[in-house]
Scaffold this active site. Structure first.
Site, PDB file in Angstrom:
ATOM      1  N   GLY A 107       5.775   9.179   3.064  1.00  0.00           N
ATOM      2  CA  GLY A 107       7.015   8.527   3.500  1.00  0.00           C
ATOM      3  C   GLY A 107       6.728   7.192   4.151  1.00  0.00           C
ATOM      4  N   ASN A 108       7.680   6.664   4.875  1.00  0.00           N
ATOM      5  CA  ASN A 108       7.454   5.420   5.619  1.00  0.00           C
ATOM      6  C   ASN A 108       8.305   5.436   6.899  1.00  0.00           C
ATOM      7  OD1 ASN A 108      10.107   4.048   5.070  1.00  0.00           O
ATOM      8  ND2 ASN A 108       9.379   4.308   2.960  1.00  0.00           N
TER       9      ASN A 108
END
Ligand code: CTP
Length: 401
Positions: free
Chosen positions: A208-209
């Site tokens: 993810g980020n």
């Protein structure tokens, strides 16, 4: 700007009540007419005399006048107001408002009011986070009331967290913004993407980020507030939408986000892609949880679909497409390349080199570049203010084409 506006303020029993005389003064200085209704409990925190002196109006507390028996009409006051601002709202009054309990002059006035209602909760953090309070807040929003969310900070209890009433100056800005509200996106359908994407490695892990989704959600609220019908395609974030004109489509992966955006965009006038979409996804996510093994491991990644570029290809002449660029070097050149390569009308550049800009923060600082060469930079602003600047820029560009 508030000249001649009739503002009714409702005060309940919370320590934040001591800040309301300042709010009354701010409204009066702007030329508004102000009346105050308060609960009996609120009089323990701030005196009616202070409020009546500042508002130059009698302050109402009881449903009738105990001296001569005359009736203080909640209906009349509720109908008099152009806007009803309840601040501070205690957990107790919040619960009463959400459930139609009308056991004092303030709550009966709320039920009788025909005008837009704003409410600014103030309470201790555990009270604010309690599921009952959260549910009551949601109920009030679903009835079309406007939440002025509490801040995080030091509370009277000595604890620190969410529950501190928004400052009077900020409440005044919200009310001023309400009266100045533009309606320049009325009749427009807008697609907005927001938040991160999660690319599954196995059933319990993902790539993810750090995107919080705050910029995309602020844009959705801004455009919906200015009359647009908004479809918000959002990756996993912890934010709720407030405006009922926002339809939320929750997705997890880049592929799910792409599917939703490609389906919705053809019927839209405008697209704003604010999501931080993963550029790569896992080629073959494991069906079972991957077990630890000796030595190194590697995961094969494959490119995802570039949603923005795809929308740029399918864009019709009358549609307007805005993208974001998050850059760490050669910012402007890279942003212009994205603007051209993805067939955009406008690109909004964030630089991670600017303090207070980018992921996770409440503030942002952007440069906007249009395909016709118009450029506008903002200073460091709240994401809500940046959203308004972006909406203004879109209107400006469209008015010139
Ligand atoms: N974007 C998208 N789909 C992707 C990747 C990005 O729609 N698969 C959109 C983002 O929502 C943003 C814009 O493209 O509006 C630019 O995203 P950014 O990550 O800055 O650029 P990329 O095109 O991914 O290029 P790079 O990561 O190489 O800078």
């Amino acid at each position: 700007m508030l000249k001649g506006k009739k503002i009714l303020i409702g005060i309940t029993g919370s320590i934040a009540a001591y800040k309301i005389p300042l709010l009354v003064r701010l409204f009066k200085k702007e030329g508004a007419e102000v009346k105050v209704v308060m609960t009996q409990c609120a009089t323990d925190f701030v005196t009616p005399l202070t409020l009546s002196t500042l508002s130059q109006q009698p302050v109402l507390i009881e449903p009738y006048n105990k001296v001569d028996g005359s009736w203080n009409s909640h209906v009349e006051w509720g109908r008099w107001a152009d806007v009803f601002v309840l601040a501070p709202v205690s957990a107790n009054t919040l619960a009463k408002m959400a459930n139609g309990v009308a056991d004092n002059l303030l709550t009966t006035t709320y039920l009788a009011a025909k005008c837009p209602v704003f409410f600014a909760p103030a309470m201790d953090l555990d009270m604010y986070h309690h599921p009952t309070t959260q549910k009551n807040t949601d109920i009030l929003i679903s009835y079309g009331n406007h939440l002025i969310a509490p801040n995080e900070g030091e509370l009277a209890s000595g604890l620190c967290g969410a529950g501190r009433m928004e400052e009077p100056e900020a409440i005044m800005e919200v009310i001023r913004g309400f009266f100045e509200k533009k309606n320049d996106f009325k009749g427009q359908k807008v697609l907005i993407s927001a938040g991160p994407t999660y690319e599954l490695i196995d059933p319990v892990r993902f790539i993810g980020n750090f995107s919080s989704g705050k910029m995309g959600y602020a844009l959705a609220e801004e455009l919906a507030g200015r009359g647009a019908e908004v479809v918000l395609v959002s990756g996993p974030v912890g934010i709720k939408t407030l405006n009922p004109s926002i339809r939320l489509i929750s997705v997890r992966t880049a592929a799910e986000m792409a599917k939703a955006c490609f389906e919705v965009f053809p019927s839209c006038d405008l697209g704003i892609m604010a999501a931080a979409v993963a550029d790569y996804t896992v080629q073959s996510p494991a069906v079972q949880k991957i077990k630890k093994q000796e030595g190194r491991m590697s995961i094969e990644l494959i490119p995802t679909t570039d949603i923005l570029a795809g929308l740029g290809k399918m864009k019709k002449k009358q549609q307007f497409l805005t993208g974001f660029a998050l850059e760490t070097e050669n910012e402007t050149d890279n942003a212009i390349k994205k603007l051209q390569n993805k067939n955009l009308d406008l690109i909004v550049l964030n630089s991670l080199n600017d303090q207070g800009a980018g992921f996770g923060t409440d503030t942002n600082k952007v440069q906007m570049i249009s395909s016709a060469g118009q450029v506008k930079e903002t200073g460091l602003l709240s994401k809500v203010q940046v959203a308004a600047e972006i909406a203004d820029m879109i209107c400006l560009i469209r008015s010139k084409t």
